[in-house]
Design an enzyme around this catalytic site. Structure first.
Site, mmCIF file in Angstrom:
data_model
loop_
_atom_site.group_PDB
_atom_site.id
_atom_site.type_symbol
_atom_site.label_atom_id
_atom_site.label_comp_id
_atom_site.label_asym_id
_atom_site.label_seq_id
_atom_site.Cartn_x
_atom_site.Cartn_y
_atom_site.Cartn_z
ATOM 1 C CB CYS A 42 -0.897 -0.012 1.231
ATOM 2 S SG CYS A 42 -2.043 1.389 1.323
ATOM 3 C CG ASP A 44 -0.581 4.026 5.365
ATOM 4 O OD1 ASP A 44 0.358 4.393 6.104
ATOM 5 O OD2 ASP A 44 -1.779 4.155 5.677
ATOM 6 N NE ARG A 46 -0.348 4.803 8.827
ATOM 7 C CZ ARG A 46 -1.622 4.693 9.191
ATOM 8 N NH1 ARG A 46 -1.958 4.837 10.465
ATOM 9 N NH2 ARG A 46 -2.560 4.448 8.283
ATOM 10 C CG HIS A 98 -1.889 -1.095 6.023
ATOM 11 N ND1 HIS A 98 -2.504 -0.121 6.784
ATOM 12 C CD2 HIS A 98 -1.864 -0.604 4.758
ATOM 13 C CE1 HIS A 98 -2.833 0.916 6.015
ATOM 14 N NE2 HIS A 98 -2.445 0.640 4.777
ATOM 15 C CB CYS A 101 -5.958 -0.380 4.345
ATOM 16 S SG CYS A 101 -5.656 0.210 2.667
#
Length: 213
Positions: A42, A44, A46, A98, A101
């Site tokens: 992803c 993202d 993090r 994750h 999400c």
């Protein structure tokens, strides 16, 4: 000092720290790459694969997008997949989602998010296919968590349905496709036990007839 300038200061400090330990580190890194893992994750902020696996530069070939989706009309993803498998001879393709999400949650909540809803349609298909499994769960959080997992399993299948993966298996290349989910709450990866290692694990509906030779 502007926060943007901090990027360059941190970069110089990091590079110098590396060279203090290994003077030839960057010289050796510049000679080429030979990663064994292709990480589809992803976008993202993090989800830094080298950080959460304590890996060095050069160990992962990486493609990231919103909600770690593998779409058969996404030529960006397919091109990276082809390079990873056909050129770099990657041994493991790892799809990593994750919990928490935002893309998966947006697909679940069905709000009007504009253009991205067309991208998230692929996740809605997963939700629709497994509707009965969501109806028995007690709350939205547990349903979104399940959707995060099932989305990864679906994307693993999508990788295996490509002619790229199937041609690799047909020519005897060692290739495994795995699905993991990452928890932001404890930093741990969970194996979703959906690994595929050959054509015999792919439904005949999706198999491509590869000519001999």
């Amino acid at each position: 000092m502007k926060s943007y300038d901090q990027i360059f200061l941190a970069n110089r400090a990091w590079a110098q720290t590396i060279k203090n330990v290994d003077e030839d580190y960057f010289k050796n890194l510049s000679l080429g790459q030979a990663p064994k893992y292709f990480w589809i994750g992803c976008a993202d902020s993090r989800m830094a694969e080298t950080v959460i696996t304590r890996s060095q530069l050069g160990q992962f070939f990486v493609h990231r997008n919103v909600a770690n989706v593998v779409v058969h009309t996404d030529f960006n993803c397919l091109t990276v997949l082809a390079y990873a498998i056909d050129v770099l001879k990657i041994e493991h393709v790892i799809v990593v989602g994750h919990y928490g999400c935002g893309g998966v949650r947006a697909a679940y909540e069905s709000a009007d998010n504009g253009l991205i809803d067309n991208w998230l349609r692929n996740i809605k298909d997963v939700l629709h296919m497994h509707r009965s499994r969501f109806d028995v769960l007690p709350d939205d959080e547990s349903r979104v968590d399940l959707l995060c997992e099932l989305n990864v399993v679906s994307q693993v299948a999508n990788v295996c349905h490509t002619t790229i993966a199937q041609n690799a298996w047909a020519r005897g290349q060692s290739l495994s496709v795995h699905g993991l989910v990452y928890s932001l709450h404890d930093g741990l990866l969970k194996d979703l036990q959906c690994s595929v290692t050959g054509l015999d694990q792919v439904s005949d509906v999706y198999r491509v007839i590869v000519p001999p030779g």
